[in-house]
Structure formats: C-alpha cells, structure tokens
Design a protein around this motif. Structure first.
Motif, short mmCIF file in Angstrom:
data_model
loop_
_atom_site.label_atom_id
_atom_site.label_comp_id
_atom_site.label_asym_id
_atom_site.label_seq_id
_atom_site.Cartn_x
_atom_site.Cartn_y
_atom_site.Cartn_z
N PHE A 514 0.84 -1.20 0.00
CA PHE A 514 0.00 0.00 0.00
C PHE A 514 0.87 1.25 0.00
O PHE A 514 0.58 2.22 -0.70
N ALA A 515 1.97 1.20 0.77
CA ALA A 515 2.88 2.35 0.84
C ALA A 515 3.53 2.63 -0.51
O ALA A 515 3.85 3.79 -0.83
N GLU A 516 3.73 1.58 -1.32
CA GLU A 516 4.38 1.73 -2.62
C GLU A 516 3.39 1.76 -3.77
O GLU A 516 3.76 1.64 -4.94
N MET A 517 2.13 1.98 -3.45
CA MET A 517 1.07 1.92 -4.46
C MET A 517 1.21 3.04 -5.48
O MET A 517 1.56 4.18 -5.15
N ASP A 518 0.95 2.73 -6.75
CA ASP A 518 0.98 3.71 -7.82
C ASP A 518 0.07 4.89 -7.49
O ASP A 518 -1.04 4.70 -6.98
N HIS A 519 0.53 6.11 -7.80
CA HIS A 519 -0.20 7.31 -7.39
C HIS A 519 -1.61 7.35 -7.95
O HIS A 519 -2.59 7.61 -7.22
N ASP A 520 -1.76 7.08 -9.24
CA ASP A 520 -3.08 7.14 -9.86
C ASP A 520 -3.99 6.05 -9.32
O ASP A 520 -5.18 6.28 -9.08
N LEU A 521 -3.42 4.86 -9.09
CA LEU A 521 -4.22 3.77 -8.54
C LEU A 521 -4.67 4.09 -7.13
O LEU A 521 -5.81 3.83 -6.75
N LEU A 522 -3.76 4.69 -6.34
CA LEU A 522 -4.09 5.08 -4.97
C LEU A 522 -5.22 6.10 -4.96
O LEU A 522 -6.17 6.01 -4.17
N LYS A 523 -5.11 7.06 -5.87
CA LYS A 523 -6.13 8.11 -5.96
C LYS A 523 -7.50 7.50 -6.30
O LYS A 523 -8.52 7.83 -5.66
N ASN A 524 -7.51 6.60 -7.27
CA ASN A 524 -8.77 5.96 -7.66
C ASN A 524 -9.31 5.07 -6.54
O ASN A 524 -10.53 5.00 -6.32
N PHE A 525 -8.39 4.40 -5.84
CA PHE A 525 -8.80 3.51 -4.75
C PHE A 525 -9.48 4.31 -3.64
O PHE A 525 -10.55 3.93 -3.14
N ILE A 526 -8.86 5.44 -3.24
CA ILE A 526 -9.42 6.26 -2.16
C ILE A 526 -10.77 6.82 -2.57
O ILE A 526 -11.73 6.83 -1.79
N SER A 527 -10.87 7.27 -3.83
CA SER A 527 -12.13 7.83 -4.31
C SER A 527 -13.23 6.79 -4.31
O SER A 527 -14.35 7.05 -3.83
N LYS A 528 -12.91 5.60 -4.82
CA LYS A 528 -13.92 4.54 -4.89
C LYS A 528 -14.29 4.04 -3.50
O LYS A 528 -15.46 3.77 -3.21
N ALA A 529 -13.28 3.93 -2.61
CA ALA A 529 -13.54 3.47 -1.25
C ALA A 529 -14.42 4.46 -0.50
O ALA A 529 -15.25 4.08 0.31
N SER A 530 -14.23 5.74 -0.81
CA SER A 530 -15.05 6.78 -0.18
C SER A 530 -16.50 6.64 -0.59
O SER A 530 -17.41 6.71 0.24
N ARG A 531 -16.70 6.40 -1.90
CA ARG A 531 -18.07 6.23 -2.39
C ARG A 531 -18.69 4.96 -1.80
O ARG A 531 -19.90 4.86 -1.63
N TYR A 532 -17.84 4.01 -1.52
CA TYR A 532 -18.28 2.73 -0.96
C TYR A 532 -18.65 2.86 0.52
O TYR A 532 -19.25 1.97 1.10
N GLY A 533 -18.26 4.01 1.13
CA GLY A 533 -18.58 4.24 2.53
C GLY A 533 -17.53 3.74 3.49
O GLY A 533 -17.78 3.56 4.69
N ALA A 534 -16.30 3.53 2.98
CA ALA A 534 -15.25 2.95 3.81
C ALA A 534 -14.75 3.89 4.90
O ALA A 534 -14.19 3.45 5.91
N PHE A 535 -14.93 5.20 4.71
CA PHE A 535 -14.36 6.16 5.65
C PHE A 535 -15.41 6.80 6.56
O PHE A 535 -15.15 7.78 7.24
N LYS A 536 -16.60 6.24 6.56
CA LYS A 536 -17.64 6.78 7.44
C LYS A 536 -17.44 6.26 8.84
O LYS A 536 -17.03 5.12 9.05
N ASN A 537 -17.76 7.07 9.83
CA ASN A 537 -17.67 6.63 11.23
C ASN A 537 -18.84 5.73 11.56
O ASN A 537 -19.93 5.92 11.10
#
Length: 537
Positions: A514-537
């Motif tokens: 994860f620390a060495e993840m490609d920048h564009d892939l990381l960006k897409n992953f965070i965006s998609k995970a956010s839509r998925y509700g991964a960062f909600k409390n």
C-alpha cells in the motif's frame, strides 16, 4: 451379492460417490482400486497406484481397519495393508470387510458378532488380521460376504465358509455359527468351483462345468430349487440342467445368472421387479429374462439392495428392480457405460457392487497420456528456451490447443524458440495448462500468467488465473493483486480485490504494498472506497 474382484474393463472414476467428494483432484488421480460400503454408503477403502491403502468414513464397528472406531472425514492410511496387492474385497452389513491378496492370503476386520471374521471369537476386529485356520496352506483368489457370513474360493476350486449360519448359509449341515473357516464339501466334494456369490443369508457357487449350487436361506426362492425350504448344504439347481452358467450375482434376496451364450436367468424375491420379468411375483426356479436378443457379458447385484444390472456385448448397460425408490419391472436401457454407474446413481444405498479397479500400469486416458508427456524430451519436436531453461513440447498439440501457436508454428520450422517476455515459471505453467487444462501456481505468480493469458487472448486461462488469485488473496498481497487486476483489465477480479481491501482496510493500508502503491491507482482507490462508505464513522 457383494463380490469385489479386480476388473480391468474401464477407467476408474470414483467421482459419482459422494464419500470421495472432499478428496482433492491430485489424490483422486492416484486411486487404482476403491470400494464404497456401509448402511448409508458412507464408508470407503481405496488403494493408490503406489499400493498404499486408505480408508475414510463413519467407521462403524471399526470396519475401516484403522485400529479404532473414530470416524474420519479425511483419508487415513491402513499401514498393515500397504503393499499387499488386493485382488478381491467384499463386505457385510455389520459391516465386516474381507480381502484376498495376490499371495492368496485372507485378511478380515470390522463387525464380528457372528464370528464372520473367522478368527474363532466374537470380538470386533479393529485392524486387519490374517485368517489362518484351515487356510494357511491354501491360496484364496476370491472372497464373498453375506450379511454376517463369509465364503472364500481357493485357486484349487475349493470353497471355505464361516460366520453366521442361522439358515445354513455356511453349508456345514447345521445351523450353528461357524467360528473359523470350514471346507464346504458335501455335493461340492471333488468338484471345481470357479465363481462364488452371497446374498444376505445365502451362498452360491458356479462349477467349471457350468453347474450352479446354492445353500442357506430360501424363503423367497433365491436358491432356485423350486421350493422355499432353507438348505444347510449345497444343492444343485436342477432347472439349469444343460445350461452352462459362467457368473452369478446375488442381490438382497434374489439371484442373477449369466450363461456362456449371453442369456440371463433370475430367481428369488421380486417385490421391486428385480427379476426383470415384468411383474412382482417371486420365482423359485430360474426364469429367462427377455433382453431383446442382446448378448449379455456381465450381470451385477449387491446383497445390500434390490437392484439388478446387466451389460451387453456392445457396451450398453441395463438396469431394473429398485432404482432410487422406483420399482422397474423390465430391463431399462441407460446411458451408462459401466454397471458401477447404476449402483452409484440408482441403488439404495449407493454402494459399489464389487471392487472398482483399473490396471494403472497398462492403461492411461488421453488426458493422462498427454499430461505424462509434457516437458518430456523423448518424443518432443519443439523446445522453448526461457531464462536459459528448456521446456519440451509437441507442435501438433500446441496448434490444436492455442490459436497463437497455430499461427506461429505454421510460419516457422524452428526446433527452438526463445521467449523473453515472460518468466520461466509463468511460461512453463502456460504450456502445462495446454496439456492438462489446469494451473498450479501461487496467486502472486498467477498474476504473470494472467498477463500472458491476456496477451495470447486465452479467455479460459484468464478465468482460471482469476479464480486462483481470488482463492489466494490475503491482507499482505491484496494491493498487489488489485494492481494486477487493474493492469490486465480483469474487471471481475478487480471488484473482488477492491471489496477485500475495503473489508480489511486497516490491515491493508499498513502493508508495504500500500505504501508503494501507484499514485493514480491510490487516488482511484481512495475515491472509490469513499463512495463505498469505507471512511464513514
């Protein structure tokens, strides 16, 4: 009748018996002989190509021969039988199990309430023990078990019997149980027996001159003598005078007999239509079954069921009697190619009627032959050089199996082709897949094969790679596998890996990948995970 004699007529396939369902394919491929038995067909013994003997199942009365009465969902080895070369195996309903080896020895184990193990006691036998009394100088070639009795046929044509004898099934002239093997003489004295069989409480023998004898329980007419009286010594079936019988098979309370001209006779109980006569009336004398002029080469029945089976000279299989609860009164043509299949699919319980067996030394299927020749230099006509290592293959097979190779090899006569794009491990796995239809790689290496399958447009291989990766995903490798799925446009796999990462988000984000993840892939992953509700409390 349950007589388990080695047969080499067809390839062994135990897949139809549920008791083998948990064995991995690599173990199933090693099985050379097998027998399924028990009141619910939930016990099995099998022999591998290396002559190792294994058992699994519920282990009633210690019938698996493992030294205890513990059930086992996984195979356990029966050490004492390994290397013994089993030539005949039969079982009772206790169950007790009896085998004959290539050396002519007899071993028995399991239920022994009626001395059916032949060791002089009524103690259950938890491990296979040599049956020696009166057999020590004899060579036994075939064994058959009834419900709680056993008979054995020697190479000299003698019959020995022991165990439960309430109806005279041991043939001793009395109804006292027989604790050790005793020669069945009387009418069989000075005669040569070539085939034996047992019903639940009766015994049958075929002589070298085609005569057939029966003894034991006869209330359903299963001895074929024209009456319903039990017989304490062997009696010749007079109604078969002049008819040359070559094989008998016994069901629970009925008997089938095959003649040297391919006709089939039946007699005994018929409440399920097991005599194949078109009605449900018992028959106390042999009755010829109408087989539409087809010549039969094998009959099959099992003392645990009311099912009857026969195989024609052309390889067709017919069944009748009790077939999964139905009463089939006439022989019914099936799509099966083996009598064993009928018992697996239609008998109750679905046990094996004899020892399933194949000659593993002489016969291989097309698939097995191809697998054996992969990367074998002896008859190969092409080699690939990858990372300095050779992989030996056959041009014809590659052309048949892969469009890429059909085009490539039609344009070149080279005997050696160098590959630089893929690693040796990946390319060898690809070529092996063309020979076997399977892949055997850890998920991280399957990524490279996924790349290759995409490049060569091998859609089925691509699916197999995705399945392999799915089965091997962990928190440590999830990001690596996700990256590969994105790179090779494997959308189903990408979605699977993404959901796994989200479900294990805390652990996954702490990995090195994860620390060495490609920048564009990381960006897409965070965006998609956010839509998925991964960062909600």
């Amino acid at each position: 009748m349950v007589v388990c004699v080695t047969s080499q007529s067809s390839m062994l396939d135990v897949g139809k018996w549920p008791v083998f369902a948990l064995l991995p394919p690599e173990d199933l491929q090693l099985i050379r002989q097998a027998c399924v038995f028990g009141s619910a067909a939930n016990e099995a013994i099998y022999v591998t190509v290396n002559d190792e003997v294994f058992a699994l199942g519920t282990n009633c009365s210690g019938c698996l021969g493992l030294g205890d009465t513990q059930s086992s969902i996984e195979p356990r080895r029966i050490d004492i039988l390994c290397g013994k070369k089993i030539v005949s195996l039969s079982y009772g309903t206790g169950p007790h199990v009896v085998i004959a080896t290539a050396d002519g020895e007899v071993y028995s184990w399991g239920h022994n309430g009626y001395s059916q193990l032949g060791n002089g006691t009524t103690n259950h036998g938890l491990t296979p023990a040599l049956v020696s009394t009166n057999l020590i100088s004899k060579k036994v070639k075939e064994v058959a078990c009834g419900s709680h009795h056993t008979i054995a046929l020697t190479t000299e044509g003698e019959v020995y019997a022991w165990g439960y004898n309430n109806s005279g099934q041991v043939g001793s002239g009395s109804t006292a149980n027989q604790p050790t093997p005793r020669r069945v003489s009387s009418c069989l004295q000075n005669k040569v027996v070539v085939n034996i069989a047992c019903g639940q409480l009766c015994s049958m023998a075929v002589l070298d001159n085609g005569e057939t004898y029966g003894w034991g329980y006869n209330c359903n007419g299963q001895l074929g003598l024209g009456n319903n009286g039990n017989q304490q010594t062997p009696c010749r079936i007079a109604a078969l005078q002049g008819i040359n019988i070559i094989q008998v098979a016994c069901g629970y309370a009925h008997t089938l007999a095959l003649t040297d001209e391919g006709f089939v006779y039946s007699w005994g109980a018929n409440s399920y239509g097991q005599l194949g006569t078109g009605n449900k009336s018992n028959q106390a004398v042999p009755t010829l079954i109408n087989m539409d002029k087809e010549r039969m080469v094998e009959v099959a029945a099992c003392h645990t069921s009311h099912t009857s089976v026969a195989k024609t000279q052309s390889g067709q299989v017919l069944m009748w009697g009790q077939c999964r609860g139905q009463a089939v009164a006439y022989p019914h043509l099936t799509h099966f190619t083996s009598t064993d299949d009928v018992f697996a699919c239609f008998a109750t319980p679905a046990v094996t009627w004899h020892l399933l067996s194949v000659d593993g030394d002489d016969y291989l299927t097309v698939a097995q032959s191809l697998k054996r020749e992969f990367d074998s230099p002896e008859i190969s006509d092409l080699r690939f050089l990858v990372d300095g290592k050779c992989i030996h293959v056959h041009k014809a097979l590659l052309k048949i199996r892969c469009e890429h190779f059909r085009a490539l090899l039609n344009e070149t006569d080279e005997e050696t082709i160098e590959i630089h794009q893929f690693s040796f491990l990946v390319y060898r796995a690809f070529l092996e897949y063309l020979y076997t239809d399977t892949i055997n790689l850890p998920p991280e290496d399957a990524i490279g094969l996924l790349d290759l399958s995409t490049y060569y447009r091998e859609s089925r291989l691509k699916r197999l790679c995705q399945e392999t990766i799915k089965r091997g995903i962990t928190e440590e490798n999830a990001i690596t596998l996700l990256s590969a799925a994105v790179k090779y446009e494997a959308q189903d796999l990408e979605e699977f890996c993404f959901k796994f990462c989200v479900n294990h988000l805390t652990a996954v984000t702490q990995t090195q990948a994860f620390a060495e993840m490609d920048h564009d892939l990381l960006k897409n992953f965070i965006s998609k995970a956010s839509r998925y509700g991964a960062f909600k409390n």
